[in-house]
Design a protein around this motif. Structure first.
Motif, PDB file in Angstrom:
ATOM      1  N   TYR A  99      44.700  39.372  50.666  1.00 63.84           N
ATOM      2  CA  TYR A  99      45.517  39.771  49.578  1.00 63.84           C
ATOM      3  C   TYR A  99      46.605  40.708  50.023  1.00 63.84           C
ATOM      4  CZ  TYR A  99      42.329  43.684  48.817  1.00 63.84           C
ATOM      5  OH  TYR A  99      41.360  44.525  48.978  1.00 63.84           O
ATOM      6  N   ALA A 100      47.671  40.981  49.300  1.00 66.97           N
ATOM      7  CA  ALA A 100      48.642  41.986  49.413  1.00 66.97           C
ATOM      8  C   ALA A 100      48.704  43.182  48.501  1.00 66.97           C
ATOM      9  CB  ALA A 100      49.965  41.463  49.551  1.00 66.97           C
ATOM     10  N   GLU A 101      49.081  44.637  49.058  1.00 63.61           N
ATOM     11  CA  GLU A 101      48.812  45.443  48.181  1.00 63.61           C
ATOM     12  C   GLU A 101      50.323  46.441  48.461  1.00 63.61           C
ATOM     13  OE1 GLU A 101      45.678  48.694  47.160  1.00 63.61           O
ATOM     14  OE2 GLU A 101      45.760  48.351  49.153  1.00 63.61           O
ATOM     15  N   ASN A 102      50.928  46.977  47.251  1.00 64.44           N
ATOM     16  CA  ASN A 102      51.927  48.104  47.262  1.00 64.44           C
ATOM     17  C   ASN A 102      51.483  49.229  46.248  1.00 64.44           C
ATOM     18  OD1 ASN A 102      52.576  47.014  44.691  1.00 64.44           O
ATOM     19  ND2 ASN A 102      54.624  45.915  45.492  1.00 64.44           N
ATOM     20  N   ALA A 103      52.548  50.073  46.112  1.00 65.87           N
ATOM     21  CA  ALA A 103      52.134  51.235  45.182  1.00 65.87           C
ATOM     22  C   ALA A 103      51.967  50.761  43.840  1.00 65.87           C
ATOM     23  CB  ALA A 103      53.447  51.886  45.177  1.00 65.87           C
ATOM     24  N   LYS A 104      52.370  49.382  43.419  1.00 64.73           N
ATOM     25  CA  LYS A 104      52.088  48.839  42.132  1.00 64.73           C
ATOM     26  C   LYS A 104      51.097  48.473  41.621  1.00 64.73           C
ATOM     27  CE  LYS A 104      54.065  48.170  38.003  1.00 64.73           C
ATOM     28  NZ  LYS A 104      54.627  49.212  37.167  1.00 64.73           N
ATOM     29  N   GLY A 105      50.389  47.883  42.899  1.00 62.25           N
ATOM     30  CA  GLY A 105      48.950  47.314  42.852  1.00 62.25           C
ATOM     31  C   GLY A 105      48.793  46.195  43.970  1.00 62.25           C
ATOM     32  N   LYS A 106      47.587  45.262  43.654  1.00 62.25           N
ATOM     33  CA  LYS A 106      47.193  44.475  44.434  1.00 62.25           C
ATOM     34  C   LYS A 106      47.771  43.023  43.914  1.00 62.25           C
ATOM     35  CE  LYS A 106      43.039  46.455  45.597  1.00 62.25           C
ATOM     36  NZ  LYS A 106      41.359  46.420  45.909  1.00 62.25           N
ATOM     37  N   SER A 107      47.863  41.978  44.704  1.00 63.08           N
ATOM     38  CA  SER A 107      48.353  40.751  44.401  1.00 63.08           C
ATOM     39  C   SER A 107      47.081  40.004  43.797  1.00 63.08           C
ATOM     40  CB  SER A 107      48.829  40.001  45.861  1.00 63.08           C
ATOM     41  OG  SER A 107      47.756  39.677  46.735  1.00 63.08           O
ATOM     42  N   HIS A 108      47.463  39.021  42.941  1.00 65.00           N
ATOM     43  CA  HIS A 108      46.390  38.409  42.298  1.00 65.00           C
ATOM     44  C   HIS A 108      46.745  37.115  41.930  1.00 65.00           C
ATOM     45  CE1 HIS A 108      42.756  38.096  39.757  1.00 65.00           C
ATOM     46  NE2 HIS A 108      43.402  37.480  38.696  1.00 65.00           N
ATOM     47  N   PRO A 109      45.983  36.109  42.225  1.00 67.69           N
ATOM     48  CA  PRO A 109      44.449  36.370  42.712  1.00 67.69           C
ATOM     49  C   PRO A 109      44.673  36.228  44.321  1.00 67.69           C
ATOM     50  CG  PRO A 109      45.071  33.935  42.382  1.00 67.69           C
ATOM     51  CD  PRO A 109      46.399  34.639  41.799  1.00 67.69           C
ATOM     52  N   PRO A 110      43.706  36.873  44.720  1.00 69.52           N
ATOM     53  CA  PRO A 110      43.476  36.840  46.611  1.00 69.52           C
ATOM     54  C   PRO A 110      43.517  35.370  47.019  1.00 69.52           C
ATOM     55  CG  PRO A 110      41.455  37.648  45.613  1.00 69.52           C
ATOM     56  CD  PRO A 110      42.507  37.329  44.487  1.00 69.52           C
ATOM     57  N   VAL A 111      43.899  35.360  48.173  1.00 70.14           N
ATOM     58  CA  VAL A 111      43.623  34.026  48.869  1.00 70.14           C
ATOM     59  C   VAL A 111      41.994  33.899  49.472  1.00 70.14           C
ATOM     60  CG1 VAL A 111      44.357  32.522  50.737  1.00 70.14           C
ATOM     61  CG2 VAL A 111      45.986  33.706  49.295  1.00 70.14           C
ATOM     62  N   ILE A 112      41.423  32.733  49.090  1.00 71.16           N
ATOM     63  CA  ILE A 112      40.180  32.672  49.483  1.00 71.16           C
ATOM     64  C   ILE A 112      39.839  31.734  50.723  1.00 71.16           C
ATOM     65  CG2 ILE A 112      37.565  32.336  48.856  1.00 71.16           C
ATOM     66  CD1 ILE A 112      38.821  34.858  47.700  1.00 71.16           C
ATOM     67  N   LEU A 113      39.472  32.111  51.599  1.00 68.94           N
ATOM     68  CA  LEU A 113      39.099  31.002  52.465  1.00 68.94           C
ATOM     69  C   LEU A 113      37.686  30.820  52.752  1.00 68.94           C
ATOM     70  CD1 LEU A 113      41.515  32.269  55.490  1.00 68.94           C
ATOM     71  CD2 LEU A 113      41.838  30.518  53.900  1.00 68.94           C
ATOM     72  N   PRO A 114      36.869  29.799  52.080  1.00 67.97           N
ATOM     73  CA  PRO A 114      35.368  29.968  52.339  1.00 67.97           C
ATOM     74  C   PRO A 114      34.944  29.054  53.502  1.00 67.97           C
ATOM     75  CG  PRO A 114      36.418  28.066  50.711  1.00 67.97           C
ATOM     76  CD  PRO A 114      37.632  28.802  51.471  1.00 67.97           C
ATOM     77  N   ASN A 115      33.761  29.041  53.752  1.00 68.68           N
ATOM     78  CA  ASN A 115      32.929  28.261  54.842  1.00 68.68           C
ATOM     79  C   ASN A 115      33.716  28.468  55.992  1.00 68.68           C
ATOM     80  OD1 ASN A 115      31.351  27.328  52.531  1.00 68.68           O
ATOM     81  ND2 ASN A 115      32.763  25.664  52.231  1.00 68.68           N
ATOM     82  N   VAL A 116      33.734  29.534  56.633  1.00 67.14           N
ATOM     83  CA  VAL A 116      34.035  29.829  57.811  1.00 67.14           C
ATOM     84  C   VAL A 116      32.882  30.091  58.752  1.00 67.14           C
ATOM     85  CG1 VAL A 116      35.357  31.455  59.461  1.00 67.14           C
ATOM     86  CG2 VAL A 116      36.305  30.960  57.079  1.00 67.14           C
ATOM     87  N   ARG A 117      32.519  29.370  59.783  1.00 65.73           N
ATOM     88  CA  ARG A 117      31.744  29.535  60.531  1.00 65.73           C
ATOM     89  C   ARG A 117      31.893  29.379  62.111  1.00 65.73           C
ATOM     90  NH1 ARG A 117      26.804  25.314  60.071  1.00 65.73           N
ATOM     91  NH2 ARG A 117      26.301  26.814  58.111  1.00 65.73           N
TER      92      ARG A 117
END
Length: 790
Positions: free
Chosen positions: A640-658
């Motif tokens: 996710y990204a973040e600045n002085a105003k807050g975080k990006s929503h929703p974050p990007v989810i990358l599941p099942n990394v093996r």
């Protein structure tokens, strides 16, 4: 003397003739008579003269007597009393001298003489001739007969006093230099003559010794020795009497000659630096034969191949000459030197002409570097070449410059005309010139174009997110040549334009930073102006003040093996920054559930409650490297990204990394994962199942693309959002720069600016199609790489 005396003597003579008695003169009388010297040559006849001419006219000779030394008896007499003298009777003594003597009378008056045949040393002495006349007084003559004595054989000496032996030559002498020889004889009677002869011509006959000297010397001096004396023989001839003959000495001469002819006989052709040229020189007239030396620009040519030919009087030399461009116009000299003749040399010279590729450089004509924008500039390709260059080419930043009248770029031969130069005209200019020897490229010349400041591309108009009561750092980036000398800022409010106090501005080079705290003032935008020595910026850089927002979530995140082969690499595309500086955060969670092959990239966290992240990675760019993942475990990655105003929503989810055997087994992996079960790969059932799955996947791809395309078209038809993309028919300028020449930061900012100005429809369609293709590709890769899971 009284006549009675002569008459008495005549009577006595008659008496003596008749009675054998002689009348003798006294010795005192004989001493008073002068004596004439007569030289006799031993073995040859000698004639003693006697004048029998009467003193009185019509008088005749009666008697003639010859006496020798002090003898009283005449050794020879002639009686002409009874007739003419031609019929006179002769009477000689019977001794040796008398028998070899005979008195000769001539018809011509006074030409009478006593001839003595085959004189010898005993005949030397004082002879007296007595002549009696009928009426005239008696006359007496004395003759001193002396035998000639020849001098010694001539001896010859050189200038150093060394005698030249018989059979040896004199010298060596040098042509045009002095020749000196001394010939000497001793003795001789009378004083001998000593003469130098050459080819029948007297060279010198002057005696250089005193007359009383026992030695006779003749010194031959030739101030300038002529060439024809080389190998000649001269003679020194000595003689005491012509009748006695001559004593001579022949002297061979050795004369060294300097070269009288030297010539470079090869034609004076144009010489090429790419190959050697044979040049021939010949010389003659030198003795001993001359040595030939080649010189270029006054210096001997070293390490050159020279072929020589030599005879007794001729020398030839062939030079294989390799030339350099600097040799053009230099003098090539063939010099002939006689090694035995100091200073005896001759030479022939010619100016050579060298063919070489052009030497080129670029120079400004009529102006100096740097130049100002909008001026006309002429560049000249300064060339030095033989033969002259016949074609030219011009280059800008290593690219060939074509003729472009519209852009004002006019290459014409060795000149390049730039009309109304612009900033894009700056850079490195080079030219090439070509002749028969080749093509040469010049060193680049950096043309600096000065222009007044202008906003850097991508910074012309920016949106700045503002937080209440928080100070903003607004950066103004400009391009300027020369550097900016002054920045100025203004507030643009609904009430007008207000200046910004200098205390809030910090400028470094071509960047100015304004630290601005939004307050109660109605500030709509900021303007940045820059000035340099050329002028003041015409259009300011604009910064629109908008309320800050939280950043957008990153997009199109991918997981792949790191390029160095160690760990994983996660990369995304940054979204909008919300008007504030944003950073990016990646969190890694250790999940125990096995990987779900039907899962995909999502922005929703449907995994339920997760444990705290295993570790968190921060970055200014959405690009991360993961090195500590353990093989065999399943991980979930959140970005996710973040600045002085807050975080990006929703974050990007990358599941099942093996991580399996150092390779990613991610559902979305676009890398081919090799099978770890060879037996399964060989199974026919597995192969058939793989074909079925691939077919279903292809059909799904087509269906998904169609649905997304229709949805995107409907979304873009919303009122106020549709933007038509226009294409310009204007051809691009020759020197226009593309975005490829700028950094990644420029791409991010320019993309944001285009999105804010032209809407998001076009970008949305592109992202959707790109994401769909990426998903389908990863799905296809996964299914074909892991058939064992079926």
């Amino acid at each position: 003397m009284p006549q009675s005396y002569y008459s008495g003597c005549n009577l006595l003579v008659v008496f003596v003739v008749l009675n054998g008695a002689w009348c003798l003169d006294t010795k005192e009388f004989q001493k008073t008579l002068p004596a004439r010297l007569v030289w006799g040559v031993p073995g040859k006849d000698a004639e003693l003269p006697c004048d029998i001419t009467p003193a009185l006219p019509n008088d005749n000779v009666t008697m003639i007597f010859w006496f020798k030394d002090n003898q009283g008896m005449p050794l020879y007499s002639l009686d002409a009393r009874h007739g003419p003298i031609s019929k006179a009777s002769h009477l000689a003594m019977s001794d040796d001298l008398g028998s070899r003597s005979y008195f000769i009378t001539e018809d011509e008056s006074g030409k009478a003489r006593l001839r003595i045949q085959n004189v010898n040393v005993n005949d030397e002495g004082l002879f007296r001739c007595r002549v009696d006349f009928v009426n005239s007084p008696t006359r007496n003559y004395q003759v001193n007969l002396t035998l000639v004595a020849q001098p010694s054989a001539p001896r010859v000496f050189d200038a150093e006093g060394r005698e030249i032996k018989i059979g040896h030559s004199a010298g060596p002498f040098l042509e045009d230099r002095e020749l000196f020889l001394s010939c000497q004889v001793t003795g001789g009677r009378p004083k001998p003559s000593l003469v130098w002869w050459f080819n029948g011509t007297i060279l010198d006959s002057v005696i250089d010794s005193s007359r009383d000297s026992y030695t006779t010397v003749n010194q031959l001096v030739i101030t300038s020795t002529p060439r024809y004396l080389k190998g000649a023989q001269i003679k020194c001839i000595a003689s005491s009497s012509e009748a006695a003959g001559y004593i001579s000495r022949e002297i061979p001469l050795t004369v060294f000659l300097k070269p009288n002819k030297v010539k470079i006989v090869s034609p004076n052709d144009l010489l090429s630096i790419s190959k050697s040229q044979n040049i021939r020189c010949e010389t003659s007239g030198s003795y001993p034969p001359a040595k030939l030396t080649w010189l270029l620009d006054g210096r001997a040519i070293r390490n050159a191949v020279v072929t020589e030919e030599e005879t007794e009087s001729f020398t030839g030399s062939i030079l294989s000459l390799n030339v350099a461009p600097d040799d053009d116009g230099k003098d090539l000299v063939c010099r002939a030197d006689n090694p035995r003749f100091p200073g005896g040399h001759a030479e022939d010279r010619r100016q050579i002409h060298v063919a070489y590729p052009p030497r080129v450089s670029v120079e400004l004509v009529g102006t100096q570097n740097p130049v100002r924008e909008t001026t006309d500039v002429t560049l000249r390709c300064k060339t030095s070449a033989t033969p002259p260059a016949d074609s030219y080419s011009w280059y800008h930043n290593s690219h060939l410059i074509p003729h472009n009248t519209t852009a004002g770029i006019l290459p014409e031969g060795d000149r390049l005309f730039l009309k109304n130069v612009k900033e894009s005209f700056a850079g490195y200019y080079a030219c090439s010139a070509k002749n028969i020897e080749g093509e040469t490229y010049s060193s680049p010349m950096d043309l600096i174009v000065q222009f007044e400041p202008r906003c850097k591309k991508g910074y012309e108009a920016m949106r700045v997110g503002a937080l209440p009561l928080e100070t903003l750092a607004v950066q103004c980036h400009v391009d300027s040549v020369p550097e900016v000398s002054r920045f100025s800022w203004t507030y643009n409010t609904s009430k007008g334009v207000l200046p910004v106090h200098g205390g809030k501005i910090e400028s470094r080079g071509d960047v100015s930073i304004l630290r601005f705290t939004p307050g109660s003032d109605d500030v709509e935008s900021l303007s940045c102006w820059a000035s340099n020595s050329v002028g003041r910026q015409q259009r300011p850089c604009l910064f629109f003040i908008t309320p800050a927002e939280a950043p957008e979530s990153p997009k199109s995140c991918l997981v792949r093996n790191a390029t160095n082969g160690e760990g994983l690499e996660v990369s995304c595309i940054a979204g909008k920054d919300g008007g504030l500086h944003q950073s990016f955060i990646l969190e890694v969670f250790d999940v125990s559930a096995p990987a779900d092959p039907q899962a995909g990239v999502t922005t929703l966290s449907d995994q339920g409650d997760l444990p705290p992240p295993k570790y968190r990675v921060l970055g200014e760019r959405p690009l991360f490297y993961l090195h500590n993942l353990q093989p065999g475990k399943d991980y979930q990655v959140s970005v996710y990204a973040e600045n002085a105003k807050g975080k990006s929503h929703p974050p990007v989810i990358l599941p099942n990394v093996r991580i399996d055997n150092q390779l990613t087994s991610l559902f979305f992996n676009n890398e081919d994962v090799p099978s770890s079960n060879p037996a399964a790969e060989a199974s026919p059932s597995s192969v058939n199942l793989t074909v079925i799955v691939v077919s279903l996947a292809a059909a799904a791809v087509v269906l998904i693309v169609s649905i997304i395309s229709v949805a995107a078209i409907l979304a873009c038809r919303r009122p106020g959002v549709v933007r038509m993309r226009r294409r310009s028919s204007k051809p691009p300028e020759e020197f226009d720069l593309s975005e490829a020449g700028f950094g990644e930061g420029f791409h991010r900012r320019s993309a944001q600016y285009r999105a804010s100005m032209y809407g998001e429809c076009e970008e949305r369609i592109s992202r959707m199609i790109e994401g769909t293709h990426s998903k389908d590709k990863r799905l296809f890769s996964y299914l074909t790489a892991r058939p064992r899971l079926q």
